[in-house]
Design an enzyme around this catalytic site. Structure first.
Site, short mmCIF file in Angstrom:
data_model
loop_
_atom_site.label_atom_id
_atom_site.label_comp_id
_atom_site.label_asym_id
_atom_site.label_seq_id
_atom_site.Cartn_x
_atom_site.Cartn_y
_atom_site.Cartn_z
N ASP A 167 0.90 -1.17 -0.16
CA ASP A 167 0.20 0.00 0.08
C ASP A 167 0.84 1.20 0.15
O ASP A 167 0.70 2.11 -0.80
CB ASP A 167 -0.88 0.16 1.05
CG ASP A 167 -2.06 -1.01 1.16
OD1 ASP A 167 -2.33 -1.55 0.03
OD2 ASP A 167 -2.56 -1.55 2.31
N SER A 227 -2.60 -9.71 5.68
CA SER A 227 -2.41 -8.28 6.30
C SER A 227 -1.78 -8.30 7.72
O SER A 227 -2.37 -9.05 8.80
CB SER A 227 -3.75 -7.27 6.34
OG SER A 227 -3.15 -6.35 7.07
N ASP A 286 -7.16 2.01 12.36
CA ASP A 286 -5.92 2.79 12.18
C ASP A 286 -6.22 4.24 11.86
O ASP A 286 -5.42 5.14 12.29
CB ASP A 286 -4.55 1.87 11.73
CG ASP A 286 -4.56 0.58 12.56
OD1 ASP A 286 -4.26 0.83 13.90
OD2 ASP A 286 -3.72 -0.33 11.93
N ARG A 331 0.49 3.26 16.70
CA ARG A 331 -0.21 4.26 16.02
C ARG A 331 0.14 5.68 16.32
O ARG A 331 0.51 6.70 15.76
CB ARG A 331 -1.37 4.16 15.48
CG ARG A 331 -1.62 2.92 14.68
CD ARG A 331 -1.01 2.81 13.56
NE ARG A 331 -1.14 1.40 13.00
CZ ARG A 331 -0.30 0.90 12.01
NH1 ARG A 331 0.70 1.50 11.90
NH2 ARG A 331 -0.72 -0.34 11.44
N1 ARG Z 1 -7.26 -5.06 15.38
C1 ARG Z 1 -6.13 -4.69 15.56
C2 ARG Z 1 -6.42 -3.10 15.98
O1 ARG Z 1 -7.12 -2.55 15.48
C3 ARG Z 1 -4.88 -4.59 14.65
C4 ARG Z 1 -4.88 -3.90 13.23
C5 ARG Z 1 -3.87 -4.03 12.23
N2 ARG Z 1 -3.90 -5.39 11.94
C6 ARG Z 1 -3.30 -6.04 10.82
N3 ARG Z 1 -3.33 -7.39 10.54
N4 ARG Z 1 -2.83 -5.48 9.73
O2 ARG Z 1 -5.41 -2.65 16.70
#
Ligand code: ARG
Length: 401
Positions: free
Chosen positions: A12, A174, A122, A93
């Protein structure tokens, strides 16, 4: 126009460099933070960013800050989202967003961009953090805007521009990884009934193939912060690396959960966090002996709110600071040792001690030397049970007294 773009080198964000510069006629500055993800080769990432169209590429080792400013405060707060998820992504993040804003201000950019999808948490975390810290910056989320709605379209777009692509069609996952944990989603795991395929795991061995037997370690804490393994004082990052390796080898710290996202949908996520899981267990145990009952119980409620707040992207909001002040106060005496036995797939606390322990063996013992006043229990029950005796009598139709 200059845009600072969060950049991991994955599909991405690799596509974002040419897309942003074409659509906004902008100069792209990439930003990459090392939070301890195993594929963080900062120099290779910088080189790739520059080779694929970025005007500048900023890279930072954020591991120490991440652990001490985000992970350990979350640990002290007992922050596990919906009782399980240690939140490595949710904690990463805000720090990345903060650095993006700082780099934008230093280098005269008027916008930041991130590679989060429109369905996830995110985007919320990046954007609310930026709104708190640098409300004048524009935030661009190309994945919510662009015409590249499938991975195949992104791959084709990248190939047309000669950008090397890191994903292959066989591994459609992912993944978000850092030193506090790893999250894996997509592919066959979208079926809630399907067991995660054996090749998705990165930080943990299959418990069925873990070493036979078990191993015991002693974790030490100083005011809620883990600082030693088996008596050896370790810097924060090394302590986590060592514990991840050790517990990961035994397949400890796998979590397969369905969670409620901020944007309203349920999703299935598979997590690994060997050190995080063991540390939460040990820290909670130490609190059990040093906190008084009222504070311990109250803190359990705060933990839930603190976790939800972190999950919801509100790290830089005012409530986090207020809750953290409470949490810090409770950690004043969370100093001591916890012994943990680690075996295939699990860790078990086998001992705990603290100079501030409130456990009084004179009071607790059933053997000689009992100092508890048994006779006082009678009067206690007389009053403690009073309202229930009244209630019981009325229920049986015998009147109030
Ligand atoms: N569900 C988790 C969160 O919202 C992880 C998000 C990222 N997950 C991923 N497989 N890229 O904090």
């Amino acid at each position: 126009m200059k845009i600072v773009c969060a950049y991991s080198g994955g599909l991405d964000t690799s596509v974002m460099i040419p897309w942003l510069s074409e659509h906004y006629d902008a100069e792209i500055i990439t930003y990459t933070g090392d939070l301890g993800q195993s594929d963080a080769d900062l120099e290779a990432i910088r080189a790739k960013a520059l080779a694929t169209g970025a005007a500048q590429a900023v890279v930072d080792d954020l591991r120490e800050r991440f652990v001490t400013e985000l992970c350990f405060p979350a640990l002290k707060g007992g922050a596990l989202y919906e009782g399980q998820y240690p939140m490595h992504t949710a904690l990463g993040r805000p720090l990345l967003a903060q650095r993006l804003c700082e780099v934008a201000e230093e280098r005269g950019a008027c916008a930041i961009a991130h590679g989060c999808t429109g369905k996830g948490n995110d985007q919320v975390r990046f954007e609310v953090a930026a709104q708190c810290l640098a409300p004048h910056l524009e935030v661009i989320a190309p994945l919510r805007e662009w015409e590249l709605t499938t991975r195949e379209a992104e791959i084709a777009y990248a190939q047309e521009r000669g950008i090397p692509i890191p994903v292959t069609a066989e591994k459609p996952y992912s993944i978000d990884e850092n030193i506090w944990g790893c999250a894996i989603e997509c592919g066959e795991m979208e079926d809630l009934w399907a067991e995660p395929p054996p090749d998705v795991w990165r930080m943990t061995a299959d418990p069925a193939e873990a070493p036979k037997g078990s191993t015991e370690i002693t974790l030490s804490f100083d005011r809620g912060v883990p600082n030693a393994i088996d008596g050896e004082i370790l810097p924060a990052v090394s302590l986590l690396e060592r514990l991840n390796e050790l517990a990961g080898r035994y397949g400890v710290g796998r979590i397969d959960m369905v969670e409620n996202r901020v944007v309203g949908l349920k999703s299935r996520e598979v997590y690994e966090g060997p050190a995080a899981v063991v540390l939460h267990q040990a820290h909670r145990e130490l609190e059990r002996i040093v906190l008084d009952r009222a504070t311990q119980h109250y803190k359990m409620r705060v933990a839930q709110d603190f976790a939800t707040l972190i999950y919801d992207g509100l790290w830089f909001g005012p409530l986090r600071e207020a809750l953290q002040a409470f949490i810090e106060q409770t950690q004043e005496r969370v100093t001591g040792d916890v012994r943990v036995r680690i075996s295939a797939g699990g860790a078990r606390v086998t001992g705990r001690r603290s100079p501030y322990s409130l456990y009084d063996d004179g009071l607790a013992t059933y053997a000689d030397g009992d100092t508890f006043t048994r006779e006082a229990a009678e009067g206690f029950l007389e009053l403690y049970g009073l309202s229930y005796r009244t209630w019981g009598r009325v229920r049986r139709g015998q009147g109030a007294s």
